[in-house]
Design an enzyme around this catalytic site. Sequence first.
Site, short mmCIF file in Angstrom:
data_model
loop_
_atom_site.label_atom_id
_atom_site.label_comp_id
_atom_site.label_asym_id
_atom_site.label_seq_id
_atom_site.Cartn_x
_atom_site.Cartn_y
_atom_site.Cartn_z
N LYS A 193 0.85 -1.21 0.00
CA LYS A 193 0.00 0.00 0.00
C LYS A 193 0.88 1.25 0.00
O LYS A 193 0.65 2.18 -0.78
CB LYS A 193 -0.89 0.01 1.24
CG LYS A 193 -1.59 1.35 1.50
CD LYS A 193 -2.51 1.34 2.69
CE LYS A 193 -1.84 1.59 3.98
NZ LYS A 193 -1.52 3.02 4.26
N ASN A 194 1.94 1.22 0.85
CA ASN A 194 2.73 2.44 1.04
C ASN A 194 3.79 2.65 -0.03
O ASN A 194 4.62 3.55 0.09
CB ASN A 194 3.33 2.46 2.45
CG ASN A 194 2.22 2.59 3.48
OD1 ASN A 194 1.11 3.01 3.15
ND2 ASN A 194 2.50 2.20 4.72
N ARG A 248 -4.04 10.25 3.64
CA ARG A 248 -2.92 11.08 4.09
C ARG A 248 -2.07 11.53 2.92
O ARG A 248 -1.58 12.65 2.89
CB ARG A 248 -2.08 10.25 5.07
CG ARG A 248 -0.72 10.82 5.38
CD ARG A 248 -0.62 11.26 6.80
NE ARG A 248 0.71 11.81 7.07
CZ ARG A 248 0.91 12.96 7.65
NH1 ARG A 248 -0.11 13.70 8.06
NH2 ARG A 248 2.13 13.42 7.86
N CYS A 287 -5.55 7.63 8.68
CA CYS A 287 -5.95 7.03 9.96
C CYS A 287 -5.76 8.05 11.10
O CYS A 287 -4.80 8.79 11.13
CB CYS A 287 -5.08 5.81 10.25
SG CYS A 287 -5.55 4.43 9.20
N ASP A 304 3.73 0.15 12.70
CA ASP A 304 2.56 -0.52 12.12
C ASP A 304 2.43 -1.96 12.61
O ASP A 304 1.41 -2.59 12.40
CB ASP A 304 2.67 -0.55 10.59
CG ASP A 304 2.79 0.85 10.03
OD1 ASP A 304 3.46 1.02 8.99
OD2 ASP A 304 2.28 1.79 10.67
C1 EPZ Z 1 4.11 6.58 6.69
O1 EPZ Z 1 3.35 7.56 7.36
C2 EPZ Z 1 3.18 5.40 6.44
N1 EPZ Z 1 2.07 5.84 5.59
C3 EPZ Z 1 2.66 4.89 7.78
O2 EPZ Z 1 1.83 3.76 7.55
C4 EPZ Z 1 3.86 4.46 8.63
O3 EPZ Z 1 3.39 4.06 9.90
C5 EPZ Z 1 4.82 5.63 8.79
O4 EPZ Z 1 5.19 6.14 7.51
C6 EPZ Z 1 6.08 5.24 9.53
O5 EPZ Z 1 6.81 4.33 8.72
C7 EPZ Z 1 2.26 5.95 4.25
O6 EPZ Z 1 3.35 5.74 3.72
C8 EPZ Z 1 1.07 6.37 3.46
P1 EPZ Z 1 5.98 9.98 9.09
P2 EPZ Z 1 3.90 9.07 7.44
O7 EPZ Z 1 5.87 11.23 8.30
O8 EPZ Z 1 4.77 9.37 6.30
C9 EPZ Z 1 5.02 13.12 12.55
C10 EPZ Z 1 -0.17 2.55 7.60
O9 EPZ Z 1 -0.87 2.03 8.47
N2 EPZ Z 1 5.09 14.17 11.53
O10 EPZ Z 1 7.27 9.21 9.03
O11 EPZ Z 1 2.72 9.93 7.70
C11 EPZ Z 1 3.93 12.14 12.28
O12 EPZ Z 1 2.71 12.61 12.80
C12 EPZ Z 1 0.44 3.91 7.83
O13 EPZ Z 1 0.09 2.02 6.49
C13 EPZ Z 1 4.88 15.48 11.94
O14 EPZ Z 1 4.64 15.76 13.10
O15 EPZ Z 1 4.80 8.98 8.75
C14 EPZ Z 1 4.42 10.91 13.02
O16 EPZ Z 1 4.10 11.05 14.37
C15 EPZ Z 1 0.15 4.43 9.22
N3 EPZ Z 1 4.94 16.47 11.00
C16 EPZ Z 1 5.92 10.97 12.82
O17 EPZ Z 1 6.22 12.33 12.49
C17 EPZ Z 1 5.22 16.19 9.68
O18 EPZ Z 1 5.26 17.14 8.88
C18 EPZ Z 1 6.44 10.09 11.69
O19 EPZ Z 1 5.61 10.34 10.60
C19 EPZ Z 1 5.43 14.85 9.30
C20 EPZ Z 1 5.37 13.86 10.24
#
Ligand code: EPZ
Length: 447
Positions: A24-25, A95, A119, A312
């Site tokens: 998916k990702n 997202r 989510c 995850d």
């Molecule tokens: C990606 O989310 C994946 N989603 C997530 O999978 C996965 O859990 C995550 O990466 C970690 O590997 C997709 O690829 C679509 P991050 P992402 O930016 O990119 C915070 C699933 O179930 N943050 O690495 O959104 C954020 O809130 C999903 O398939 C900010 O605060 O994760 C999180 O707490 C869930 N500000 C942390 O950083 C920002 O501008 C890491 O987020 C960006 C992120």
Amino acid sequence: MTEDSFIVKGGKPLKGDVFLSGAKNVSLKVIIASLLFDDPVYLDNIPHIADIQELLHLCKVLGCKAEFSQKNKLLIDGSGLKESTVDLLHGSKIRVSFMFFAPLLQRLGKAQIPNPGGCRIGARPIDRHIDMLKVFGIRVKYNSSTGFYDAALKGKIITAANYSFDKPTHTGTELAILLACRARGESVIKNAALEPEIDDLIGFLNKSGAKIKRNGKTIVISGVNAIESKSRVYKIMCDRNEAVTYAIFALATGGDIRILGLSGNMIAAFIDKARGAGAKVKIQENQMEFSLGKELRATKVLTEPHPGFMTDWQGPWAVLMTQAKGTSIIHETIFEGRFSYVEELAKLGAQIEFFDPGVKNPRKFYHFNWVHNQSLTEAPQAIKIYGGTKLHNGVLTVNDLRAGATVLVASAAASGRSVVQGASIIDRGYENVEEKLKILGADIRRI
Ligand code: EPZ
């Protein structure tokens, strides 16, 4: 209300083969990246899951062509892109809709994108992405009356940039790559995320003429004038989260499942933890097999970005630890709202309690943005799981995709008939989940 539910009669060991679907990702990102191409793009191994349907709808509303075949093949053609506003209703559901910034700015010089959804596993702001956009010569501001981010190029094209993320972000790294690959000049991204899904996206772009080089957490991108698929089909990698979910279905039901389509090194942190808990794991080229050993031992898990134990995976892992001997710990460091499944598992008799892991400097330690007044008691980031509890049936609700996988695993491990409400949330990320489980011997039906 029981429509949009699964009924699962648990307690049976699940055995057999699972053929993994495409990730998916990765699929979400290669679809958006395809809109940067100068010719039609042919993708393979794209899963039929709800998030992909949402994304393809968004692409069509923008004027692009998307033809999805039953055999997971997808044709994407961004040449018709003419609308610069991403649909509010659908855009706010997933997202990755903010990743449209790259093709919209590249082709049209402007973009209006709603505050992203996805989510509900924490605030999930995009402050780091917005900060990074500005460095690429993009003017962007949030319009609180409409809920949209409005962006426009300051010049004619996207200018190359050097940018270092203060905290790694998976999709933030990917958006930076999409912005840079056709920008004028060479960009250097530092403290980039390391998830293998990002390298699959890089492979896809480089095969089509992009010039992207990863050196650990530094990625160097030389902007190119053209990116073309030249009618070559690109097959994306299989889903790591799906692989771990089915591995835990095997272990939590005392079964034996062979998972095909992924090499073990892609989920090494999980395999290490599973072996540490006493599981038997056999690894071969592009496949692996999971079954229980003599006994299941309690473990301590700290979630981390790749190559660590992924956030995850921690929900389904919690179900497994209810069956282990001893008390386990899970400390979640990536998202601040990833324990919605705890109260659901309690309905099945699980003994789980939150506790304060006593982190010295939470602002630095956690990957989410630490809100200054957030106290650990308010948003506890760690749980203790008291093992050795027999799970019984219950009526469970699903709050987010991975919590959905968690309660589905729990219902298969529990004795008796359980109702899992929110099947459509599970469909967001798991292709043909009930068919795959039925092949493993699960007694599951969708109503
Ligand atoms: C990606 O989310 C994946 N989603 C997530 O999978 C996965 O859990 C995550 O990466 C970690 O590997 C997709 O690829 C679509 P991050 P992402 O930016 O990119 C915070 C699933 O179930 N943050 O690495 O959104 C954020 O809130 C999903 O398939 C900010 O605060 O994760 C999180 O707490 C869930 N500000 C942390 O950083 C920002 O501008 C890491 O987020 C960006 C992120």
